[in-house]
Design an enzyme around this catalytic site. Structure first.
Site, PDB file in Angstrom:
ATOM      1  N   LYS A  83       0.846  -1.199   0.000  1.00 49.21           N
ATOM      2  CA  LYS A  83       0.000   0.000   0.000  1.00 49.21           C
ATOM      3  C   LYS A  83       0.881   1.248   0.000  1.00 49.21           C
ATOM      4  CE  LYS A  83      -3.946   2.052   2.472  1.00 49.21           C
ATOM      5  NZ  LYS A  83      -4.751   2.019   3.707  1.00 49.21           N
ATOM      6  N   SER A 158      -9.678   2.290   2.675  1.00 47.60           N
ATOM      7  CA  SER A 158      -8.801   2.971   1.746  1.00 47.60           C
ATOM      8  C   SER A 158      -7.887   2.032   0.962  1.00 47.60           C
ATOM      9  CB  SER A 158      -7.926   3.975   2.502  1.00 47.60           C
ATOM     10  OG  SER A 158      -7.077   3.304   3.430  1.00 47.60           O
ATOM     11  N   SER A 182      -9.827   0.010   6.884  1.00 51.35           N
ATOM     12  CA  SER A 182      -9.223   0.089   5.545  1.00 51.35           C
ATOM     13  C   SER A 182      -8.547  -1.183   5.067  1.00 51.35           C
ATOM     14  CB  SER A 182      -8.220   1.242   5.481  1.00 51.35           C
ATOM     15  OG  SER A 182      -8.892   2.476   5.509  1.00 51.35           O
TER      16      SER A 182
END
Lengths: 524, 99
Positions: A83, A158, A182
């Site tokens: 990420k 996210s 997330s």
């Protein structure tokens, strides 16, 4: 019918075993995943940056270690998607924001350091909502990511890029970060596994901070054992993170291999049900709980009366912390600078840069945070939210007095359409209804796939996740429950849930073929 | 709560150093208001006798040994800077017009 390479459909554990045995090289495995990314990521946009050279070099190093007879770790040579909120030396780290476009970190996060030491091959950086603020990945300044199950749907957020990369076989493993859901919410809506470790269980060093008292790094994978193997690699004490827990990583791999839930008390949270929950989500959730009961768990109902205040408390605490954390983006030491023409002051340049560099959701939250922390409103807003946090912690304490783990749906609905909630903050925030309490209390939680639910006439059925919550440092219980569910459900389905996903190749202009399920979900 | 006007949002935006356009202010003010209204419910249960929780772990004053460890070199620290001069971060003038 298109057939995917068995190298990209294999589990991480299998790949590591085959690489260690010399059956396949780490370079071949890495190249197969780079090829898959080249094939499908044009349609998905899970990656913001693919580090082809770095990945192949890391793979070659694993192959050289093997040739030299050195010991390989349990994930050596296995590709991973990172990420884009974690620093990786000399590889772009944008946090999905224009304000960090082109920034090359001068140091590795602890997560990256541990992945490198374990021989994990980092393929590149995945898309996410700007500074991890969002539940759909639509707040990325670089455009949204699509859900591999339905390209017009969100992959959650996210960490939508990490979840989509794993679900679409671009990588068997990914790293996510979970501040309010997330990792778990994207896992839920993409039919994958996502774990938020106990707060302090993984290091935050080199994680660009959103809300420091809530953020936690964790594993994303297609199955429970792979997630546990990754958890064991990245977990454990880090002196560079002052909130890191100085204790061994819970026995997550053993728990994932065991899957024994006999005698385990499973508490169904009464408050995480009812209005606003999609009927198909509730059905799959209840079936999952029944499977646990059939496997020997004792199911009880628990009440957490203050969970209804978790969402409002979170949307005060998070903006307050993020308004402070994001003050570091001041156009002076790194990132974007706008209006530095000799006539504007540092403050003016700062304000112009933040206007140009931040997206709408970041601006909303920073402003709300400033309001919640301002004199005259502090007690009413931030102070009250901190008290609610205490009440949530007490609710958990009481519930864990009656049950070993708690369960709920991971998210109230299946994946929604891109654009549907993008300018409706409250509707967007409601996606994290079930996941937020665990962040506020700092305990461990995870989402595991439990099937598909009909969503609407226009799309085929979409994945549903079941959330498991465990007391702090009892992360192993998550894996025990996840493995039990996975065992029962894959038997029922005749293979993993992702085997039922429509073919991505056929929809992305890849090798021509029918639109039926892709072959290759069978164990390689 | 009294409704939040675009002027008040502009004041907050100034405090957090974000130059919002008038259009953004008009769009943001009602959204911020809706969010604040929806989170105000925390006050219903925040009784006086409940202690606040700022952090999930009961940790205080975590220290490391007072030993020098390697840090970034100046070159590495400056490499991402928007402007560099004489091995330093170059910043715009720090005093405003009125100073």
């Amino acid at each position: 019918m298109p057939t995917m390479s068995p190298l990209i459909t294999a589990t991480a554990a299998e790949l590591a075993g085959r690489i260690a045995d010399g059956d396949v090289s780490a370079r071949e495995v890495t190249q197969a995943h780079l090829d898959r990314i080249a094939e499908v990521d044009g349609a998905l946009h899970a990656f913001l940056h693919v580090d082809t050279d770095g990945a192949l070099a890391a793979a070659d190093a694993v192959d050289a270690d093997r040739s030299a007879g050195r010991d390989l770790g349990p994930l050596a040579g296995v590709p991973l998607a990172l990420k884009d909120v974690l620093t990786m030396r000399d590889v772009p780290t944008t946090c999905g924001s224009r304000i960090l476009e082109g920034w090359l970190p001068p140091y590795d996060s602890t997560t990256v350091e541990r992945l490198r030491a374990a021989g994990v091959v980092i393929l590149g950086k995945t898309n996410c909502d700007e500074f991890a603020m969002g539940s759909s990945t639509e707040n990325s300044a670089y455009g949204p990511t699509s859900n591999p199950w339905a390209l017009d749907r969100v992959p959650g957020g996210s960490g939508g890029g990490s979840a989509a990369a794993v679900a679409s076989y671009e990588a068997p493993l990914a790293i996510g970060t979970d501040t309010g859901g997330s990792i778990r919410q994207p896992a839920s809506v993409t039919g994958t596994v996502g774990v938020k470790p106990t707060y302090g269980g993984t290091s935050r060093y080199g994680l660009v901070a959103l809300a420091s008292s809530l953020d936690q790094v964790g594993p994303c994978a297609r199955n429970v054992l792979d997630a546990a193997l990754l958890h064991a690699v990245i977990g454990g004490h880090d002196p560079r993170d002052a909130t890191s827990i100085d204790a061994p990583v819970p026995a997550v791999v053993e728990a994932a291999r065991s899957g024994d839930v006999s005698g385990l008390k499973v508490g169904v949270v009464r408050e995480l049900d009812g209005e606003g929950y999609q009927p198909g989500v509730i059905e799959r959730f209840r079936e999952g709980v029944q499977l646990l009961a059939a496997a020997g768990a004792e199911v009880v109902e628990v009440s957490c009366p203050h969970f209804r205040y978790a969402l409002p408390a979170y949307y005060l605490i998070l903006p307050s912390e993020c308004s402070s954390n994001l003050a570091r983006f001041d156009a002076m030491r790194y990132g974007l600078r706008v209006g530095d023409d000799g006539s504007h002051s540092a403050e003016e340049v700062m304000a112009a840069t933040r206007e140009a560099g931040f997206g709408a959701e970041v601006k909303r939250r920073v402003i709300i945070g400033a309001y919640a922390l301002s004199a005259g409103y502090y007690d009413a807003y931030y102070g009250s939210a901190q008290k609610v946090r205490t009440l949530i912690v007490r609710d958990f304490e009481a519930a864990f007095g009656q049950a070993d783990v708690l369960v709920s749906p991971s998210t109230p609905t299946t994946a929604f359409k891109l654009g549907e909630k993008v300018d409706d903050p409250l509707a967007m925030y409601a996606n994290d209804l079930c996941t937020i309490p665990s962040n506020l209390a700092g305990n461990a939680s995870a989402s595991f796939p439990v099937g598909l639910a009909d969503t609407d006439g226009a799309t085929g059925p979409l994945p549903v996740g079941l959330q498991v919550m465990a007391p702090a440092m009892a992360d192993d219980r998550l894996y025990r429950v996840g493995a039990a569910l996975e065992r029962a459900l894959t038997q029922q389905w005749g293979g993993p849930l992702l085997g039922q996903a429509p073919s991505l190749s056929a929809r992305t202009g890849g090798p021509a073929g029918a639109t039926g399920p892709e072959k290759g979900n069978q164990r390689a | 709560m009294p409704a939040l006007s675009p002027d008040e949002v502009a004041h907050l935006a100034h405090l957090v150093r974000i130059d919002l356009t008038d259009e953004e202010l008009d769009h943001l003010a009602p959204q911020v208001q809706v969010i604040l209204d929806s989170v105000a419910s925390v006050r219903e249960v925040a009784a006086d006798d409940i202690p606040p929780t700022s952090h999930p772990l009961p940790l205080t004053n975590v220290m490391r040994p007072d030993v020098v460890t390697p840090g970034l070199t100046a070159a590495a620290a400056l490499r991402g800077a928007p402007a560099v001069e004489e091995q330093r971060f170059r910043v715009p003038r720090i005093l405003g017009e009125e100073a």
